[in-house]
Design an enzyme around this catalytic site. Structure first.
Site, PDB file in Angstrom:
ATOM      1  N   HIS A 115    -129.930 -22.811 -15.839  1.00  0.00           N
ATOM      2  CA  HIS A 115    -129.026 -23.536 -14.925  1.00  0.00           C
ATOM      3  C   HIS A 115    -128.413 -22.609 -13.867  1.00  0.00           C
ATOM      4  O   HIS A 115    -128.536 -22.896 -12.661  1.00  0.00           O
ATOM      5  CB  HIS A 115    -127.941 -24.259 -15.729  1.00  0.00           C
ATOM      6  CG  HIS A 115    -126.808 -24.774 -14.905  1.00  0.00           C
ATOM      7  ND1 HIS A 115    -126.967 -25.771 -13.959  1.00  0.00           N
ATOM      8  CD2 HIS A 115    -125.487 -24.424 -14.869  1.00  0.00           C
ATOM      9  CE1 HIS A 115    -125.799 -26.011 -13.387  1.00  0.00           C
ATOM     10  NE2 HIS A 115    -124.887 -25.212 -13.916  1.00  0.00           N
TER      11      HIS A 115
ATOM     12  N   HIS B 133    -121.513 -17.824 -12.654  1.00  0.00           N
ATOM     13  CA  HIS B 133    -120.398 -18.765 -12.510  1.00  0.00           C
ATOM     14  C   HIS B 133    -119.910 -19.360 -13.825  1.00  0.00           C
ATOM     15  O   HIS B 133    -118.789 -19.863 -13.899  1.00  0.00           O
ATOM     16  CB  HIS B 133    -120.757 -19.877 -11.513  1.00  0.00           C
ATOM     17  CG  HIS B 133    -121.676 -20.936 -12.041  1.00  0.00           C
ATOM     18  ND1 HIS B 133    -123.053 -20.853 -11.945  1.00  0.00           N
ATOM     19  CD2 HIS B 133    -121.417 -22.110 -12.666  1.00  0.00           C
ATOM     20  CE1 HIS B 133    -123.599 -21.936 -12.478  1.00  0.00           C
ATOM     21  NE2 HIS B 133    -122.632 -22.714 -12.926  1.00  0.00           N
TER      22      HIS B 133
ATOM     23  N   GLU C 234    -116.189 -18.593 -18.408  1.00  0.00           N
ATOM     24  CA  GLU C 234    -115.783 -19.805 -19.126  1.00  0.00           C
ATOM     25  C   GLU C 234    -116.514 -19.956 -20.468  1.00  0.00           C
ATOM     26  O   GLU C 234    -115.907 -20.315 -21.477  1.00  0.00           O
ATOM     27  CB  GLU C 234    -116.068 -21.041 -18.263  1.00  0.00           C
ATOM     28  CG  GLU C 234    -115.665 -22.344 -18.947  1.00  0.00           C
ATOM     29  CD  GLU C 234    -116.132 -23.565 -18.171  1.00  0.00           C
ATOM     30  OE1 GLU C 234    -115.647 -24.657 -18.474  1.00  0.00           O
ATOM     31  OE2 GLU C 234    -116.995 -23.420 -17.285  1.00  0.00           O
ATOM     32  N   ASP C 235    -117.826 -19.680 -20.490  1.00  0.00           N
ATOM     33  CA  ASP C 235    -118.650 -20.049 -21.644  1.00  0.00           C
ATOM     34  C   ASP C 235    -119.145 -18.879 -22.493  1.00  0.00           C
ATOM     35  O   ASP C 235    -119.856 -19.084 -23.474  1.00  0.00           O
ATOM     36  CB  ASP C 235    -119.875 -20.857 -21.167  1.00  0.00           C
ATOM     37  CG  ASP C 235    -119.483 -22.192 -20.564  1.00  0.00           C
ATOM     38  OD1 ASP C 235    -118.405 -22.694 -20.920  1.00  0.00           O
ATOM     39  OD2 ASP C 235    -120.246 -22.725 -19.745  1.00  0.00           O
TER      40      ASP C 235
ATOM     41  N   ASP D 294    -123.807 -26.324  -8.179  1.00  0.00           N
ATOM     42  CA  ASP D 294    -123.745 -26.522  -9.630  1.00  0.00           C
ATOM     43  C   ASP D 294    -123.840 -28.012  -9.958  1.00  0.00           C
ATOM     44  O   ASP D 294    -124.600 -28.434 -10.838  1.00  0.00           O
ATOM     45  CB  ASP D 294    -122.431 -25.931 -10.143  1.00  0.00           C
ATOM     46  CG  ASP D 294    -122.137 -26.286 -11.596  1.00  0.00           C
ATOM     47  OD1 ASP D 294    -122.894 -25.838 -12.469  1.00  0.00           O
ATOM     48  OD2 ASP D 294    -121.154 -27.010 -11.843  1.00  0.00           O
TER      49      ASP D 294
ATOM     50  N   ASP E 270    -131.976 -50.649  11.396  1.00  0.00           N
ATOM     51  CA  ASP E 270    -132.166 -49.199  11.525  1.00  0.00           C
ATOM     52  C   ASP E 270    -132.302 -48.532  10.160  1.00  0.00           C
ATOM     53  O   ASP E 270    -131.436 -47.796   9.721  1.00  0.00           O
ATOM     54  CB  ASP E 270    -131.035 -48.565  12.339  1.00  0.00           C
ATOM     55  CG  ASP E 270    -129.656 -49.015  11.856  1.00  0.00           C
ATOM     56  OD1 ASP E 270    -129.596 -49.953  11.058  1.00  0.00           O
ATOM     57  OD2 ASP E 270    -128.662 -48.400  12.264  1.00  0.00           O
TER      58      ASP E 270
END
Length: 712
Positions: free
Chosen positions: A48, A72, A76-77, A139, A259
């Site tokens: 990812h 990124h 956090e993870d 992301d 259109d």
């Protein structure tokens, strides 16, 4: 998964001087930190961040942004820390990664109050460094591309958040390609049947008409060659969601849309843009009212282009955008063009806006707004809108969102002028305040001493600035009346759950809802900015007022005096969920009109007869008749299928008339009983998706106005 070397090669294509060693180091570090983690699809999680970095290379962004994409999710993870990222990759990358982490933790689809607070934080993060939101958008794009691996409920939540927040934000930043893809991916989740219907109709159209895009592109190239203009021409069919949105906005079926194809002409110079425009208008007839010159009047995000719509081959309308290569680069990447690299150096694009100035102009009007709901409404209004350019009598340009009114124009000049507005002239002619302004019009605001904002102005204004100013003025002018009315509403609502609206309870509700005091809460309750359900649940979260779920028809409208009755106007047939206004009539109570009803122009000079009304909160019974006109194929079983479809939508046909009958089609006028505006939208969407239905029109007839025009 893209290898580190392949990723470096993608960056090197536009930045030969890239720091390959830094990107390799970030790739290896991210791979190590995410080792053992899997995505919902079962793939290694690090696929990812790598995909996000690859998306950002398409926008030709700098090394720091690419490295941020790779890292990124590490803070956090994983066990990684801010200090470690700073030590290994520098302060700039660490700040960016931390900013993306904080954005990820914002629950943008949460409750309204919290959502408004989180929007403030989002804008703060953007103001520090706009690259943070560029990484977050990439992301979200990759997550939407791979959303099928998630649970159905999570898919719907993410798709709604994408449609409401991230897609409009990408568009506001000028990244139109990303907005269109995000919208289409969310549309695939939220309305797969609608999307499939659009695609089926496209396939049918291609079978019937052949390769229209190739033929029109060849014709345009031929005309430009004859005029000696060197340019590239590209054509494409518009995205399914873009077509669906136009069908909803214009209230017409696919077959009546014109259109649905778009063409771009990329020229070598600005002068050639206008020469190309002349060549195209000389060959094809221009459609009146469909010309916009964003070259001489650029959008605030730097977008420049000439837009025109012409009647092309076989009478089909096509939209043409004409711009230079540099303008095109900004149109594709928007604000991100500021960081684009070419040949190892920052690309100097004269049309790229300064991100600091852009974000400052976007947030300026929100900084002083203390009201959570008003802030949220203003942000969403600004993110969703395109712009029109109008002129003051002195020739100054005023930018407004599409759909802006003379009232918005007045407040854009100055709050004092807006508050004192009593009328307006557009191109020298007196017009109602709710008139929708168009590009290039000259607007003259008429002001008068003693004039104050009216409650009905909230339904006329479209900009966040105007609405906020009107609300503040109304709150101050009617505060005592609203507090008294709010107290009665609160007393009744609390009694319905077996409680008392004591001073202590109201103070607690105010604190929970982060309002100044109980009087402020009551004032907002009385002005319909808060509902009784919200106030009761702020004190007793597990209880809900018993009578707010179902609304009695005789109590459906809020804002009437005690004992005052009301009647729905036959001319506009307003529904719960639509903005309404009341016109008093001696002996007949109040006639309720939709705010955009054409019949209201007859009462513009009788302000004492106008009442500011709202529909009561809750579920309304299906007892509000709306007249629909359907054009459908004259085949066996079609009418029966349509009637069955209407029944499946929980709607009742109260009357039916055949307006026109031909061998191949017929028009039917139906009176259908609806609950509210959302119910009507669901029904018309279902009818328009039916293959034998050519069009669905909601009939509104100003000649049926139930109120005489004479003053009382």
């Amino acid at each position: 998964m893209i290898s580190a070397e392949d990723l470096v090669a993608l960056v090197r294509n536009y930045n030969p001087k890239t720091n390959a060693k830094l990107i390799h180091a970030a790739y290896d570090y991210g791979c190590k930190m995410h080792e053992g983690q899997l995505r919902h699809s079962g793939e290694p999680y690090f696929t990812h961040p790598v995909a996000v970095a690859a998306i950002l290379t398409e926008q030709q962004l700098d090394d720091a942004t690419i490295v941020t994409a790779l890292l990124h999710d590490t803070i956090e993870d994983t066990k990684s820390t801010y200090s470690e990222v700073s030590r290994l990759f520098g302060d700039e990358v660490a700040v960016l990664v931390d900013g993306v982490t904080k954005l990820t933790n914002l629950q943008l689809s949460s409750s309204e109050t919290k959502q408004a607070e989180n929007f403030r934080k989002l804008f703060m993060a953007m103001s520090r460094d706009l690259r943070v939101i560029l990484v977050k958008l990439a992301d979200r794009l990759h997550n939407m591309r791979t959303i099928k691996a998630m649970r159905q409920d999570k898919q719907i939540q993410k798709a709604r958040e994408t449609m409401d927040i991230f897609a409009p934000l990408a568009g506001r930043m000028g990244m139109q390609w990303m907005r269109e893809e995000l919208e289409d991916l969310a549309f695939r989740v939220l309305n797969p049947e609608g999307r499939a219907s659009i695609i089926r109709r496209f396939i049918t159209l291609q079978k019937e008409a052949g390769d229209v895009i190739h033929r029109i592109t060849s014709d345009m190239r031929g005309e430009l060659d004859k005029a000696g203009i060197e340019a590239e021409v590209f054509g494409r069919a518009k995205k399914p969601y873009s077509i669906w949105r136009k069908m909803q906005e214009k209230e017409m079926g696919f077959s009546r849309l014109s259109d649905i194809y778009g063409f771009r002409v990329i020229t070598r110079s600005e002068m050639d843009c206008y020469l190309a425009l002349g060549a195209i208008h000389q060959r094809w007839r221009a459609v009146p009212g469909r010309f916009k010159d964003y070259v001489s009047q650029p959008k605030s995000n730097g977008y420049r282009s000439i837009h025109t719509t012409v009647s092309g081959r076989d009478g089909k309308r096509v939209e043409v955008q004409i711009r230079t290569r540099q303008m095109h680069d900004v149109a594709e990447t928007g604000v991100a063009a500021h960081w684009s690299y070419r040949d190892g150096v920052r690309s100097v694009n004269p049309f790229a806006v300064d991100p600091a100035k852009w974000i400052a102009s976007l947030t300026e009007q929100f900084d002083g707004e203390e009201d959570h709901d008003a802030f949220l409404e203003a942000v969403k209004l600004e993110m969703y809108t395109d712009q029109v350019f109008c002129f003051t009598p002195k020739g100054d340009v005023v930018k407004l969102p599409r759909g802006g009114t003379p009232l918005d124009f007045a407040y854009a000049i100055h709050t004092r002028i807006g508050s004192g507005c009593v009328g307006a002239k557009v191109d020298g002619l007196r017009v109602p305040l709710w008139t929708r302004l168009k590009n290039g019009q000259s607007v003259d605001i008429i002001v008068a001493e003693g004039q104050t904002p009216q409650a009905t102005w909230l339904d006329i204004a479209t900009t966040g600035k105007a609405k906020s100013a009107i609300r503040r003025a109304l709150r101050e002018a009617n505060r005592e009346r609203y507090i008294k009315l709010g107290h009665e509403l609160a007393r009744s609502a609390f009694e319905n759950v077996g409680k008392k609206a004591s001073d202590k309870a109201l103070e607690r509700a105010a604190r929970t809802m982060r309002l100044e005091d109980a009087d402020e809460l009551l004032a907002r309750l009385g002005s319909a900015e808060l509902t009784t359900r919200e106030v009761v649940q702020a004190v007793y979260p597990d209880l809900a007022p018993r009578d707010t779920n179902e609304v009695e028809p005789k109590r459906a409208v809020v804002g009437l005096s005690h004992g005052q009755g009301f009647t729905r106007a036959l001319c506009c047939q307003p529904l719960p969920g639509e903005r309404i206004v009341g016109i008093t009539q001696r002996g007949r109570g109040v006639i309720v009109h939709a705010i955009d009803c054409a019949a209201l122009v007859d009462f513009e000079d009788q302000p004492t007869r106008w009442l500011d009304l709202n529909w009561a909160e809750g579920s309304h019974p299906a007892g509000y008749t709306v007249t629909l006109e359907l054009t459908m194929g004259n085949d066996a079983g079609v009418l029966g299928r349509i009637c069955t479809l209407i029944g499946e939508q929980k709607a009742n046909i109260s009357d039916m008339q055949f307006a026109d009958r031909k061998p191949d089609f017929y028009r039917v006028v139906l009176d259908v009983d609806m609950r509210d505006a959302g119910h009507l939208h669901s029904l018309t969407s279902a009818l328009e998706a039916e293959r034998d239905v050519a069009s669905v029109i909601r009939r509104r007839d100003p000649t049926l106005a139930a109120v005489p025009t004479a003053a009382e």
